[in-house]
Write an enzyme that holds these catalytic residues in place. Sequence first.
Site, short mmCIF file in Angstrom:
data_model
loop_
_atom_site.label_atom_id
_atom_site.label_comp_id
_atom_site.label_asym_id
_atom_site.label_seq_id
_atom_site.Cartn_x
_atom_site.Cartn_y
_atom_site.Cartn_z
N ASP A 227 0.84 -1.21 0.00
CA ASP A 227 0.00 0.00 0.00
C ASP A 227 0.87 1.26 0.00
OD1 ASP A 227 0.90 -0.29 2.59
OD2 ASP A 227 -1.02 0.15 3.54
N SER A 228 2.20 1.10 0.10
CA SER A 228 3.12 2.22 -0.11
C SER A 228 2.91 2.83 -1.49
CB SER A 228 4.58 1.75 0.05
OG SER A 228 4.83 0.62 -0.77
N ASP B 174 -1.06 -6.13 -0.03
CA ASP B 174 -1.42 -5.46 1.23
C ASP B 174 -2.93 -5.21 1.30
OD1 ASP B 174 0.90 -5.17 2.70
OD2 ASP B 174 1.22 -3.06 2.17
N LYS C 31 -1.31 -9.33 3.15
CA LYS C 31 -0.58 -8.86 4.33
C LYS C 31 -1.44 -7.82 5.04
CE LYS C 31 3.28 -6.18 4.02
NZ LYS C 31 2.82 -4.95 4.71
N GLU D 204 -1.46 -5.08 8.65
CA GLU D 204 -0.71 -4.48 9.75
C GLU D 204 -1.45 -4.73 11.06
OE1 GLU D 204 0.13 -0.34 9.03
OE2 GLU D 204 0.81 -0.73 6.98
N GLU E 57 9.05 -4.07 10.69
CA GLU E 57 9.49 -2.79 10.12
C GLU E 57 10.02 -1.87 11.21
OE1 GLU E 57 6.85 -0.90 7.34
OE2 GLU E 57 8.04 0.94 7.27
N1 LIG Z 1 9.02 5.00 -0.69
C1 LIG Z 1 8.61 4.45 0.46
N2 LIG Z 1 9.48 3.70 1.16
C2 LIG Z 1 9.11 3.14 2.34
O1 LIG Z 1 9.94 2.44 2.95
C3 LIG Z 1 7.78 3.35 2.81
C4 LIG Z 1 6.90 4.14 2.03
N3 LIG Z 1 7.34 4.67 0.86
N4 LIG Z 1 5.62 4.36 2.39
C5 LIG Z 1 5.06 3.62 3.50
C6 LIG Z 1 6.07 3.45 4.54
C7 LIG Z 1 6.50 4.73 5.20
N5 LIG Z 1 7.84 4.40 5.61
C8 LIG Z 1 8.75 5.27 6.21
C9 LIG Z 1 8.72 6.61 5.91
C10 LIG Z 1 9.63 7.48 6.47
C11 LIG Z 1 10.58 7.00 7.35
C12 LIG Z 1 11.55 7.95 7.95
O2 LIG Z 1 11.73 9.04 7.45
N6 LIG Z 1 12.20 7.56 9.03
C13 LIG Z 1 13.25 8.37 9.60
C14 LIG Z 1 13.15 8.39 11.08
C15 LIG Z 1 11.92 9.13 11.53
C16 LIG Z 1 11.79 9.16 13.03
O3 LIG Z 1 12.25 8.22 13.71
O4 LIG Z 1 11.21 10.13 13.52
C17 LIG Z 1 14.60 7.78 9.21
O5 LIG Z 1 15.61 8.46 9.36
O6 LIG Z 1 14.63 6.65 8.72
C18 LIG Z 1 10.61 5.65 7.65
C19 LIG Z 1 9.70 4.79 7.07
C20 LIG Z 1 8.20 3.06 5.17
N7 LIG Z 1 7.33 2.87 4.04
C1 LIG Z 2 7.40 -1.85 2.73
C2 LIG Z 2 6.40 -2.90 2.87
C3 LIG Z 2 6.66 -3.81 4.01
C4 LIG Z 2 4.97 -2.43 2.82
O1 LIG Z 2 4.15 -2.71 3.65
C5 LIG Z 2 4.56 -1.59 1.66
O2 LIG Z 2 5.34 -1.42 0.70
O3 LIG Z 2 3.43 -1.09 1.70
MG LIG Z 3 2.29 -1.68 3.41
#
Ligand SMILES: Nc1nc(=O)c2c([nH]1)NC[C@@H]1CN(c3ccc(C(=O)N[C@@H](CCC(=O)O)C(=O)O)cc3)CN21
Ligand SMILES: CC(C)C(=O)C(=O)O
Ligand SMILES: [Mg+2]
Length: 279
Positions: A49-50, A88, A118, A120, A187
């Site tokens: 669903d990303s 998803d 899948k 959550e 995750e």
């Molecule tokens: N392109 C993309 N990649 C992804 O991995 C992803 C998506 N979209 N969309 C759904 C979720 C959102 N996800 C994310 C989005 C942002 C961060 C992020 O910016 N994390 C920061 C830390 C933020 C904090 O702890 O406050 C990092 O530095 O990784 C992590 C996972 C993982 N998933």
């Molecule tokens: C990154 C994976 C685990 C996911 O749930 C997604 O792409 O939506």
């Molecule tokens: Mg997902």
Amino acid sequence: MSTVARVKRISIPQIRNRKGAEPLVCLTAYTTQMARRLDPHVDLLLVGDSLGMVVYGFDSTLPVTLDMMIAHGAAVMRGAEHACVIVDLPFGSYQESPEQAFRSAARIMAETGASGVKLEGGAEMAETVRFLTQRCIPVCGHVGLMPQAVNVAGGFKATGRSEEEARQVMRDAQAVAEAGAFAVVLEGTLEPVAAEITAALPVPTIGIGASAACDGQILVSEDVFGLFSDFTPRFVKRYADLGGQISQAAEAYAQDVRARRFPGREHCFLPKGASRTGS
Ligand SMILES: Nc1nc(=O)c2c([nH]1)NC[C@@H]1CN(c3ccc(C(=O)N[C@@H](CCC(=O)O)C(=O)O)cc3)CN21
Ligand SMILES: CC(C)C(=O)C(=O)O
Ligand SMILES: [Mg+2]
């Protein structure tokens, strides 16, 4: 019986049996063409669903609908013959009740041909996981950082930092595995916690930002290939800069059209007998 040798698709039991063995290689896919490219190289393709954020430009995964997931799931199935394909369940399509989850998941199974879904959630979703798995729908769990819970968590934040959080993620992972999940996506989870969960579960853990201790790894393909730059989680390793290549190609095309270098004679439908090389 057909005598034609055909590639047999990796099955859910084969994914489950990879626990503790060779790492499971997983990537997301949203389109037929991407699925075709990835299929020979991966064990599992997730229609995540990303796609709401990557393909549709939403700032969370919450606006994604079941119809969108089904359209992209069917597209991916048309491009994948070897990888196990999982779709998803989007926000709002399963949280209300096990019955609602079954109706949504059954549509995905029937209308895409994917091998499983899948969803959550941890302990609170265990009953739903059991309801689906007992009714012929394989379920992959997803615990730790749960993007559909962004408004409750206040952001996309790693989890397992405090002793309390670590216990919570462990409880959630064990609950969905015990309820029949064939694998669990972990995750944004601290390494020691991911290692402990992986050791405790009877089914594979598939990590995204959850360290090499997991039984497999998954990333969003557009992150891996440099096709998405709205944000880059720290767990992403970029293996190509296709976004940069697209920009360069678009610039070259624009210059050629403006200079009338494109189209050339080889790109034109010409009268019979006309020369393609001369003028
Ligand atoms: N392109 C993309 N990649 C992804 O991995 C992803 C998506 N979209 N969309 C759904 C979720 C959102 N996800 C994310 C989005 C942002 C961060 C992020 O910016 N994390 C920061 C830390 C933020 C904090 O702890 O406050 C990092 O530095 O990784 C992590 C996972 C993982 N998933
Ligand atoms: C990154 C994976 C685990 C996911 O749930 C997604 O792409 O939506
Ligand atoms: Mg997902």
